[in-house]
Structure formats: structure tokens, C-alpha cells
Design an enzyme around this catalytic site. Structure first.
Site, mmCIF file in Angstrom:
data_model
loop_
_atom_site.group_PDB
_atom_site.id
_atom_site.type_symbol
_atom_site.label_atom_id
_atom_site.label_comp_id
_atom_site.label_asym_id
_atom_site.label_seq_id
_atom_site.Cartn_x
_atom_site.Cartn_y
_atom_site.Cartn_z
ATOM 1 N N GLU A 44 34.161 33.352 27.155
ATOM 2 C CA GLU A 44 34.141 32.441 28.308
ATOM 3 C C GLU A 44 32.776 32.527 28.976
ATOM 4 O O GLU A 44 32.306 33.622 29.294
ATOM 5 C CB GLU A 44 35.192 32.861 29.341
ATOM 6 C CG GLU A 44 36.608 32.543 28.969
ATOM 7 C CD GLU A 44 37.557 32.939 30.100
ATOM 8 O OE1 GLU A 44 37.130 32.972 31.275
ATOM 9 O OE2 GLU A 44 38.711 33.242 29.799
ATOM 10 N N GLU A 55 37.000 33.530 42.479
ATOM 11 C CA GLU A 55 36.312 34.753 42.086
ATOM 12 C C GLU A 55 36.223 35.777 43.213
ATOM 13 O O GLU A 55 36.049 35.429 44.375
ATOM 14 C CB GLU A 55 34.885 34.449 41.602
ATOM 15 C CG GLU A 55 34.756 33.297 40.630
ATOM 16 C CD GLU A 55 35.528 33.474 39.321
ATOM 17 O OE1 GLU A 55 36.123 34.551 39.107
ATOM 18 O OE2 GLU A 55 35.559 32.521 38.526
#
Length: 257
Positions: A44, A55
Site C-alpha cells: 500500500e 491516521e
């Protein structure tokens, strides 16, 4: 069979995440083929973004470093083209819906396909809104990966039956980041998916140790690790290739045992 499906047909998949451009794109270009060589089955690549809402602090800081080093989406496409000359490891972009819209969806998908991207993961796009991107995915042969969270419960079957590639199972609530314990009943979450559709399930968010990876791989078809790898990149900077690859080898061996 797509390259993504092929990954899971070979056994348990180890899927590392890196923030593209951290510490710079030259390191990313070196790191991706090296990780593939070390045992990464699918990689990824996070497209750095100034507001990465899914995040935790580790990846937020990596995004800031990548942006500060001059990483742009166009430069990333060029980097991936060069990476593709060195490895055919399946690659997934992880990004947010806003950067795709701002770049222009048609242009984004055309360029992603041209440089050899296999899949797209968009954590802030609800499943119900995937029609915004699906036509482009179909047109350019890129698989749109769906996410399910522990809170998805009654939606899991709906999401699973409309999914492709693999299901990204979020192991814990909240944002990404290393966790000392993962308490979600992963087995139950995955069995809900498999009842709806025979599709590979990979678990991410919070996994960092060999023990966690081994435990998760008992239930899942793949294990995704991001923050722990991004921490290594933060620590070693441009010298991160070797320590990251050592970690990839360890984790791959933990889930293959």
C-alpha cells in the site's frame, strides 16, 4: 485472475503500508522493490495529504515530511512508473476522496492505471457513496477496496457482497497506530464477511508485532501493517530500506509459519 486475487491464492498475505515520499520519493522508489523481494505480497502506498483523518500521529507526521520533501501526486505517478520497471508486486494507493476529486477523478484513474496501480483504498468514503468512483475503477481496471470496522456489524454483509479484491478489516476503533492489544472479535467479523461472499479478508490498524501478526493470520487471509513500518522510516530516514526489509521478512515469516 487479477493480481490482487492471485496474492491471496498463494497463502497468507503480508501487506505493508508506506507513506509515499517519506523521507523522499527516491527512497520510496528503492524501498518498494526491496520490500517485494523481502516477502511483501501487496504494497500500500499512501498518497500524502494534509488532512489524513483516519491516521494517527505517526502517519500524519510522515505525510507532513513527504509533502515537505516536495511529493506531489504527479511526481508519485512518475515514481510508480519507474518502480514498475523493477517489480510487478501488486500496488494499492491509499488516499482520501478529496485529493482524488481535486486532481480530477478521470485523470487520477487514467494516470493510476497507466503507471500500474492495481487497487485503491479510500478510508473516508462510505460504502454507500462508492458509485462516485466505481465507474472509473471499472473503466481503468482498478479494484476499489472496501473497509469494514468493528461497528459495521449489520452492514458487514451488505459491504461484503458488493466488494472486490479483498476486504480491509479494521481491527480497532479510532485512527491508525501501533496498539499493545487488539480486543475486537476478528474471527466473528470475518465469518460475517465469508457468509456473504467468498472474498479474502486482510486485517489492519494497530498490528506491529510478530505475535499479533501470527494471531491475526489465524483468522484472516492477510495482515496489513502501516504505523510500525512508518516509524522505522521516520527513525532511519534515507537509510530505512534495510531495516524496513528486515521487519518485512520477520512479519512474513510470522504469518507463514
Amino acid at each position: 485472475m487479477s493480481r490482487i486475487s492471485e496474492v491471496f491464492s498463494k497463502g497468507k498475505a503480508f501487506i505493508p503500508f508506506i507513506t509515499a515520499g517519506d523521507p523522499d520519493l527516491a527512497t520510496t522508489e528503492e524501498l518498494v522493490p526491496a520490500m517485494a523481494e523481502a516477502g511483501a505480497d501487496l504494497i500500500e502506498l499512501g498518497i500524502p495529504f494534509s488532512d489524513p483523518i483516519a491516521e494517527g500521529i505517526v502517519i500524519q507526521e510522515a505525510d507532513m515530511r513527504a509533502l515537505a520533501s516536495g511529493t506531489t501526486t504527479d511526481k508519485l505517478f512518475e515514481t510508480v512508473k519507474r518502480i514498475r520497471k523493477k517489480t510487478d508486486v501488486p500496488l494499492a494507493f491509499m488516499t482520501y476522496i478529496n485529493p482524488v476529486f481535486v486532481y480530477g477523478s478521470e485523470r487520477f484513474f487514467k494516470n493510476a492505471a497507466d503507471c500500474g496501480i492495481d487497487a485503491l483504498i479510500v478510508p473516508d468514503m462510505p460504502f454507500e457513496e462508492r458509485a462516485e468512483l466505481l465507474p472509473y475503477c471499472r473503466k481503468y481496471g482498478i479494484e476499489l477496496i472496501s473497509l469494514i470496522a468493528p461497528t459495521s456489524r449489520e452492514r458487514i454483509r451488505t459491504i461484503a457482497s458488493g466488494s472486490e479484491g479483498f476486504i480491509y478489516c479494521v481491527s480497532s476503533m479510532g485512527v491508525t497506530g501501533v496498539r499493545s492489544e487488539i480486543n475486537t472479535d476478528i474471527g466473528e467479523m470475518i465469518s460475517f464477511v465469508k457468509e456473504a461472499k467468498d472474498i479474502p479478508c486482510a486485517i489492519g490498524f494497530g498490528i506491529s508485532t510478530k505475535e499479533q501478526a501470527r494471531e491475526m493470520s489465524k483468522h484472516a487471509d492477510g495482515v496489513i501493517v502501516g504505523s510500525a513500518i512508518v516509524k522505522i522510516a521516520a527513525k532511519y530516514g534515507k537509510d530505512c530500506v534495510e531495516p524496513v526489509c528486515d521487519y518485512v521478512r520477520e512479519m512474513k515469516s510470522a504469518i507463514s509459519g
